[in-house]
Design an enzyme around this catalytic site. Sequence first.
Site, PDB file in Angstrom:
ATOM      1  N   CYS A 234      -0.254   4.008   2.241  1.00  0.00           N
ATOM      2  CA  CYS A 234      -0.141   3.925   3.620  1.00  0.00           C
ATOM      3  C   CYS A 234       1.514   4.164   3.860  1.00  0.00           C
ATOM      4  CB  CYS A 234      -0.208   2.424   4.071  1.00  0.00           C
ATOM      5  SG  CYS A 234      -1.828   1.643   3.451  1.00  0.00           S
ATOM      6  N   ASP A 235       2.444   3.620   3.115  1.00  0.00           N
ATOM      7  CA  ASP A 235       3.632   3.494   3.437  1.00  0.00           C
ATOM      8  C   ASP A 235       4.602   4.225   2.581  1.00  0.00           C
ATOM      9  OD1 ASP A 235       2.946   1.582   5.490  1.00  0.00           O
ATOM     10  OD2 ASP A 235       3.278  -0.048   3.982  1.00  0.00           O
TER      11      ASP A 235
ATOM     12  N   CYS B  13       0.893  -1.184   0.150  1.00  0.00           N
ATOM     13  CA  CYS B  13       0.018  -0.108  -0.065  1.00  0.00           C
ATOM     14  C   CYS B  13       0.981   1.346   0.279  1.00  0.00           C
ATOM     15  CB  CYS B  13      -0.929   0.124   1.295  1.00  0.00           C
ATOM     16  SG  CYS B  13      -1.913   1.396   1.514  1.00  0.00           S
TER      17      CYS B  13
END
Length: 309
Positions: free
Chosen positions: A138-139, A135
């Site tokens: 997200c990261d 993701c």
Amino acid sequence: MQEKVRNLIIIGSGPAGLTAAIYASRAMLEPLVVAGRTPGGQLMITSEVENFPGFPESILGPDLMVKMREQATRFGTDFLDDDVTSVDFGRRPLEVNVGDRKFLTKSVIVATGASAMWLGIESEKKLMGRGVSGCATCDGAFFRNMPIAVVGGGDSAMEEALFLTRFASHVTVIHRRDELRASPIMARKAKENSKISFIWDSVVEEIVGEKNVEGVVIKNLKSGEKSTLGVKGVFVAIGHKPNTEIFRGQLPLDEKGYIKLSGGSRTEIEGVFASGDVHDHRYRQAITAAGWGCVSALDAQKYLEEADA
Ligand code: NAP
């Protein structure tokens, strides 16, 4: 063993299922969440969540799920940490089976989510959360000024690659064919971005690194040649699979297995609602799943009120 007829059973305990549980329990529906043997959904394998509103210092994915569960418990949600093995939506009340336990209910919210598909190699597992991610949203921010690889050739891979150019020094897309599956517009955007390059006809054989990702070993499928590319992050974007196996034949699914909705969170089956990644393959964020959880709880509440009227 047979139990009383419940108002609502929620299947799944990611952000969609737990938000549905918070709303439904506050509405005194006394829902049962069949949470699965590994409760919490995809956030349980995420590290820091920086984009869920309300946590300016960020929060760990598993901690966020614990908080959501506590919130649902506070209002009287029952939990069963086991997997649903089958359902029968052809009968009234609806039937949800967990092994040999049979639960009867007036309504169901399906929030079983989707699972990211992974390469399935040992080093991927070992370095998950330590440079291997599924993701970018997200990261991505953890990889400022670092070289990154994205695996896949679909819209998700292009979207991830484009998003990652904000942080990464360079993004290399590794695709197993010489033609992208992505839509022409996404493909063009990625190809025109000077921070993105492509390695065609190739697969990742190994992710290298002891504590963190240091590189990938790539094999060209046409020549058989192997090479190593130094990267600090590997984003696997080879698709998601909705967790809908147990609903096959019970709910209308699209060609990829996602639940089809027919207005709001309603499915074609009366009293059965779906929420989160199990039907939404487009946005796939914790916050959108939570939003869908709210929608489905309100839909279920209205359905139950009308059914009782
Ligand atoms: P997808 O379209 O199924 O693409 C998956 C990609 O991963 C394909 O290029 C596939 O290669 C590759 N792949 C699959 N298994 C692999 C493996 N084991 N090893 C290496 N490569 C592998 O999945 P997606 O990109 O997640 O998209 C899913 C759906 O969401 C699509 O309908 C897409 O259009 C939509 N979506 C839309 C947007 C947008 O519009 N902004 C963004 C994201 C997703 P092959 O090409 O060789 O099969």
